[in-house]
Enzyme design. Structure first.
Site: not given
Lengths: 323, 255
Positions: A134, B52-54, B83
């Site tokens: 990601n 959290f990644e986003f 992100i």
């Protein structure tokens, strides 16, 4: 810089930064012009067969679902895409529209594997799958946004994720350490759903911004769908919230509940029942087709889709002010 | 194991939550880690900083997030970023713990969540790295949560999605990953595992209630280091079970 190793997969969208500069000079007007249009016009004007597309944020969260559904209605073919995908890319795979993916995560999170993408990959219908993390995909957008051909990073090193990517590793010319170089990713068409935008395309997002800022700047053509189109004065009252300025944007499509069945920060919760029932349907090809026929092919546009979901039901997802 | 009092996931969540320290930054992924973080905040770690990644940072995990980008990941949060900022924060060394899962793991803590079988002709296509490779590369200490059986604990995984200690010893640093990082614990349905400091080979640390060393050996597809002293993980307390069932996951997505 000494190259150490490279991933085995091809770049399915090689970056050309000079061409991108020319594109931005020639195709991105700096004039404040009204860009509002229907989703039909936006998709038919700005997305072509074979395009490399990018979607943000993902499937069940602030996703441009109304634009995705219109793409399926228009039957676009041979698309390539960057895959931080949940619901939206599963639908494109179900409709047989994807040819190649720069893949990061595709699944339905709490429910598990994504059946249509799984079938499309396991059967070879999707011909090329290139792996990334990601961060890597986001930084690839960032490189394009910076206008440079790559950014160095310290992820993916030593793994098969690297080996099945198109990244390269090099010896850092400053420190001698091994670095992973991530190639810039410029998308032909970017799709981003936002909280509000004016008719020129100045767009604001409530809550986390995912990779909207980077991908918007890495898009040759950019379609914004928005919960509401607001007056320019609303934008000008809080310009610090404008994460996507108008000159990046080609089309502004009004789409209330545009992320349905996903959620929209501070606006509405996700439609759990719909997502769960799609997840169950997606296990079978026939039921998936029934789903596509009912919810996408069977309606003319986003408004008809909302009517089919039911306005009362949609209202039940709305987050009330005092909550 | 007292099968009537708690189930396997409840035990995993409880043991994992004990590893989460107050005032530590924890990178949280979908599933069990979310529940463990939520439980830890209600028990011993009210100021556990979830990441959290986003973009969600420092949320009050009052409702169970169903997606790593949903609004519960920054509910009453300290920051709602994007992100790139989150991943760069981890890459700069600000994130202490990262929680991960996977379909397969080897003795060096390398994880597969990409594909079963051959990549070009997959038997099962799994979700892929997502943020896992980034978490496993950048966090100081990663904690892996897994069901423990012979199909998952195998000497050669089909695909190294996320780096553990790669081929062991100094291989991780040699590949260019930041020094002094890597898998710290593996929390499984049977036990808690760690890694030998020199060889980076997996070793048994503590058994879950009712589990024997032989159970662990039988369910592991590679040799484990079995030290002389082995600890015991406690059963989930009544208070923990009550919080899990009536608060953290009251809609029973996971438990």
């Amino acid at each position: 810089m000494k190259m150490i190793s490279e991933g085995s997969k091809p770049l399915i969208q090689p970056p050309d930064l000079n061409a991108f500069r020319e594109w931005n000079r020639n195709n991105k007007s700096k004039a404040l012009v009204d860009k509002t249009m229907s989703e039909r016009e936006a998709v038919s004007t700005f997305i072509n067969d074979g395009d490399y597309i990018g979607t943000e944020l993902y499937g069940t969260v602030r996703a441009p679902m109304s634009i995705i559904r219109e793409m399926i209605r228009q039957g676009l073919k041979d698309l390539r895409c960057a895959g931080q995908g949940v619901y939206e890319l599963d639908l494109l795979a179900a409709a047989g529209m994807l040819k190649a993916i720069d893949w990061t995560y595709i699944g339905l999170e709490v429910y598990g594997l994504s059946s249509n993408l799984r079938r499309a990959v396991e059967s070879g219908q999707i011909q090329e799958v290139v792996e990334w993390s990601n961060a890597a995909i986001s930084w690839r957008f960032k490189a394009a946004a910076m206008g440079v051909p790559f950014v160095p990073a310290r992820v993916m090193l030593g793994t098969d994720t690297f080996n099945y990517s198109s990244a390269k590793s090099v010896e850092c010319p400053f420190t001698g350490e091994t670095l992973c170089l991530l190639p810039a990713l410029i998308v032909d068409a970017g799709l981003i759903h936002v909280s509000r935008a004016d008719k020129y395309g100045n767009a604001q997002i409530d809550g986390i911004s995912g990779f909207a800022a980077e991908m918007a700047r890495a898009s040759k053509r950019l379609i914004i769908s928005t919960e509401e189109i607001v007056d320019e004065d609303v934008i000008r009252a809080n310009p610090e919230k404008t994460i996507i300025p108008y000159y990046l944007v080609d089309a502004v499509v009004e789409a209330p509940f545009g992320s349905h069945p996903g959620e929209m920060t501070y606006a509405y919760e996700r439609d759990e029942q719909h997502i769960k029932s799609y997840y169950n349907d997606s296990k079978s090809v026939n039921k998936t087709n029934d789903y596509l026929n009912k919810w996408i092919m069977g309606v003319r546009d986003h408004q008809e889709y909302l009517n089919l979901v039911g306005l009362e039901k949609l209202d039940s997802f709305t987050i009330k002010e005092d909550n | 194991m007292n099968a009537e009092r708690y189930n396997a996931n409840e035990l995993l969540i409880s043991v994992s939550s004990h590893l989460m320290e107050d005032n530590a930054t924890c990178f949280i992924g979908t599933g069990i880690p979310m529940l463990a973080a939520s439980l830890a905040q209600r028990m011993h770690a009210p100021n556990l900083i979830s990441i959290f990644e986003f973009g969600g940072m420092g949320a009050k995990l009052e409702k169970l997030p169903l997606a790593v980008g949903d609004m519960r990941t920054f509910n009453k949060g300290l920051a709602a970023a994007g992100i790139c900022d989150i991943m760069e924060t981890a890459q700069r060394g600000f994130v202490e713990y990262g929680f991960l899962g996977g379909a397969q793991i080897d003795m060096f803590g390398n994880l597969n969540s990409t594909v079963i079988g051959d990549h070009s002709n997959p038997k099962v296509r799994l979700p892929g790295s997502g943020g896992a490779n980034d978490v496993g590369s950048s966090c100081w200490r990663t904690i892996i949560i897994m069901q423990h059986d012979k199909r998952r604990f195998i000497p050669k995984i089909d695909f190294v999605t996320t780096p553990g200690y790669l081929s062991g010893a100094s291989a991780r640093e040699d590949a260019g990953l930041p020094p002094n990082t890597g898998p710290y614990r593996v929390v499984t349905s049977l036990c808690t595992l760690g890694f030998d400091q020199e060889t980076k080979w997996m070793k048994l640390l503590a058994l879950n209630p009712g589990v024997t060393v032989d159970d662990v050996i039988e369910n592991t597809g590679f040799e484990l280091i079995i030290p002389d002293h082995i600890g015991h993980n406690p059963e989930p307390s009544e208070e923990e079970l009550d919080i899990l069932r009536h608060d953290v996951d009251k809609d029973r997505y996971y438990i």
